[in-house]
Scaffold this motif. Structure first.
Motif, PDB file in Angstrom:
ATOM      1  N   GLU A  64       5.183  -3.018  -0.867  1.00 42.85           N
ATOM      2  CA  GLU A  64       4.298  -2.900  -2.007  1.00 42.85           C
ATOM      3  C   GLU A  64       2.881  -3.280  -1.595  1.00 42.85           C
ATOM      4  O   GLU A  64       2.677  -3.993  -0.606  1.00 42.85           O
ATOM      5  CB  GLU A  64       4.768  -3.762  -3.187  1.00 42.85           C
ATOM      6  N   ILE A  65       1.926  -2.755  -2.346  1.00 40.70           N
ATOM      7  CA  ILE A  65       0.513  -3.019  -2.068  1.00 40.70           C
ATOM      8  C   ILE A  65      -0.216  -3.266  -3.386  1.00 40.70           C
ATOM      9  O   ILE A  65       0.267  -2.907  -4.463  1.00 40.70           O
ATOM     10  CB  ILE A  65      -0.163  -1.844  -1.332  1.00 40.70           C
ATOM     11  N   GLU A  66      -1.387  -3.876  -3.274  1.00 35.26           N
ATOM     12  CA  GLU A  66      -2.189  -4.129  -4.472  1.00 35.26           C
ATOM     13  C   GLU A  66      -3.118  -2.954  -4.753  1.00 35.26           C
ATOM     14  O   GLU A  66      -3.754  -2.422  -3.840  1.00 35.26           O
ATOM     15  CB  GLU A  66      -3.031  -5.394  -4.295  1.00 35.26           C
ATOM     16  N   ILE A  67      -3.186  -2.549  -6.014  1.00 31.57           N
ATOM     17  CA  ILE A  67      -4.162  -1.562  -6.469  1.00 31.57           C
ATOM     18  C   ILE A  67      -5.032  -2.216  -7.536  1.00 31.57           C
ATOM     19  O   ILE A  67      -4.608  -3.148  -8.223  1.00 31.57           O
ATOM     20  CB  ILE A  67      -3.494  -0.296  -7.038  1.00 31.57           C
ATOM     21  N   SER A  68      -6.248  -1.707  -7.670  1.00 33.49           N
ATOM     22  CA  SER A  68      -7.129  -2.185  -8.732  1.00 33.49           C
ATOM     23  C   SER A  68      -7.989  -1.029  -9.206  1.00 33.49           C
ATOM     24  O   SER A  68      -8.259  -0.085  -8.452  1.00 33.49           O
ATOM     25  CB  SER A  68      -8.012  -3.333  -8.238  1.00 33.49           C
ATOM     26  N   GLY A  69      -8.398  -1.079 -10.463  1.00 38.34           N
ATOM     27  CA  GLY A  69      -9.213  -0.016 -11.034  1.00 38.34           C
ATOM     28  C   GLY A  69      -9.160  -0.067 -12.547  1.00 38.34           C
ATOM     29  O   GLY A  69      -9.220  -1.144 -13.133  1.00 38.34           O
ATOM     30  N   PHE A  70      -9.016   1.101 -13.164  1.00 39.68           N
ATOM     31  CA  PHE A  70      -8.975   1.143 -14.618  1.00 39.68           C
ATOM     32  C   PHE A  70      -8.077   2.271 -15.101  1.00 39.68           C
ATOM     33  O   PHE A  70      -7.799   3.224 -14.368  1.00 39.68           O
ATOM     34  CB  PHE A  70     -10.386   1.315 -15.204  1.00 39.68           C
TER      35      PHE A  70
ATOM     36  N   ARG B 147      -5.047  -4.424 -12.170  1.00 35.45           N
ATOM     37  CA  ARG B 147      -4.867  -5.052 -10.864  1.00 35.45           C
ATOM     38  C   ARG B 147      -3.404  -5.447 -10.777  1.00 35.45           C
ATOM     39  O   ARG B 147      -2.948  -6.320 -11.526  1.00 35.45           O
ATOM     40  CB  ARG B 147      -5.767  -6.265 -10.668  1.00 35.45           C
ATOM     41  N   LYS B 148      -2.654  -4.789  -9.903  1.00 33.95           N
ATOM     42  CA  LYS B 148      -1.230  -5.083  -9.828  1.00 33.95           C
ATOM     43  C   LYS B 148      -0.663  -4.615  -8.501  1.00 33.95           C
ATOM     44  O   LYS B 148      -1.324  -3.896  -7.731  1.00 33.95           O
ATOM     45  CB  LYS B 148      -0.487  -4.404 -10.983  1.00 33.95           C
ATOM     46  N   LEU B 149       0.573  -5.032  -8.246  1.00 34.32           N
ATOM     47  CA  LEU B 149       1.291  -4.592  -7.062  1.00 34.32           C
ATOM     48  C   LEU B 149       2.144  -3.379  -7.415  1.00 34.32           C
ATOM     49  O   LEU B 149       2.748  -3.316  -8.494  1.00 34.32           O
ATOM     50  CB  LEU B 149       2.185  -5.713  -6.534  1.00 34.32           C
ATOM     51  N   VAL B 150       2.178  -2.394  -6.511  1.00 36.09           N
ATOM     52  CA  VAL B 150       2.994  -1.197  -6.725  1.00 36.09           C
ATOM     53  C   VAL B 150       3.780  -0.900  -5.450  1.00 36.09           C
ATOM     54  O   VAL B 150       3.356  -1.248  -4.342  1.00 36.09           O
ATOM     55  CB  VAL B 150       2.136   0.029  -7.102  1.00 36.09           C
TER      56      VAL B 150
END
Length: 205
Positions: free
Chosen positions: A154-160, A172-175
């Motif tokens: 899993e990796i962290e993503i951020s945005g809207f 902002r979460k792990l996917v």
């Protein structure tokens, strides 16, 4: 549409192309932004109302080429989907990648014309076509590569994203890989290699 040897064999509707499993051309553009020495890859969050792969992360901007369109016309997808204007001359061609995704009643055999765009846009610059795109996020490119080379789960993503009520909310979460459109793993690996070759290798990063 095309046969297995890339000979053009006629015209078909989008639904027939996917029902019959016919090869067809698509346009893919991956946005990469370097910020303070870190490379980020930008991903769209597909709308929950999409018939295919709703609410999954996908290529920054992508779409089918119509029967009367050339690859150059594919750049329209960028402005249509995410609301920023990019000239075709600004894109870096990564070549054509063939791949196939199959599920019940749906066979997606794509001849993907793949491009890289070195972006300076921030999240505030994107205006989304909400029936297609519900959000824009980014991940560190190194994390994205490790995810698809099975070095991370899993990796962290951020945005809207834009909510059903039309409000813009931060993400902002792990996917994990299940949160992405199920292109073949080999497709993601080939895209990553090409991005590294055309964008990062020359900077030594």
């Amino acid at each position: 549409m095309f046969d297995d040897h890339r000979n053009q064999i006629g015209i078909a509707t989008r639904s027939d192309i996917h029902r019959l499993g016919l090869w067809h051309e698509v346009f893919h553009c991956w946005f990469i932004r370097n910020e303070e020495g870190i490379d980020y890859i930008y991903l769209q969050l597909r709308s929950k109302s999409k018939k295919d792969y709703p609410d999954l992360l996908d290529i920054t901007a992508a779409g089918h080429l119509l029967a009367d369109e050339t690859i150059l016309d594919g750049v329209r997808e960028i402005e249509e989907e995410i609301g920023v204007s990019v000239d075709f001359d600004e894109l870096i061609s990564l070549g054509e990648i063939r791949y196939c995704v199959t599920k019940e009643g749906f066979i997606d055999k794509e001849l993907a014309n793949v491009f890289l765009y070195k972006s300076e846009y921030t999240f505030d610059d994107f205006t989304l076509q909400l029936e297609e795109v519900a959000g824009i996020v980014r991940a560190k490119f190194t994390d994205f590569a490790q995810l698809w080379f099975l070095e991370k789960d899993e990796i962290e993503i951020s945005g809207f994203e834009i909510t059903d009520a039309g409000e813009k909310c931060s993400i902002r979460k792990l996917v994990n890989r299940d949160k992405f459109v199920p292109h073949e793993v080999s497709f993601y690996k080939e895209v990553i290699r090409k991005l590294q070759e055309h964008c990062f290798a020359r900077r030594g990063g």
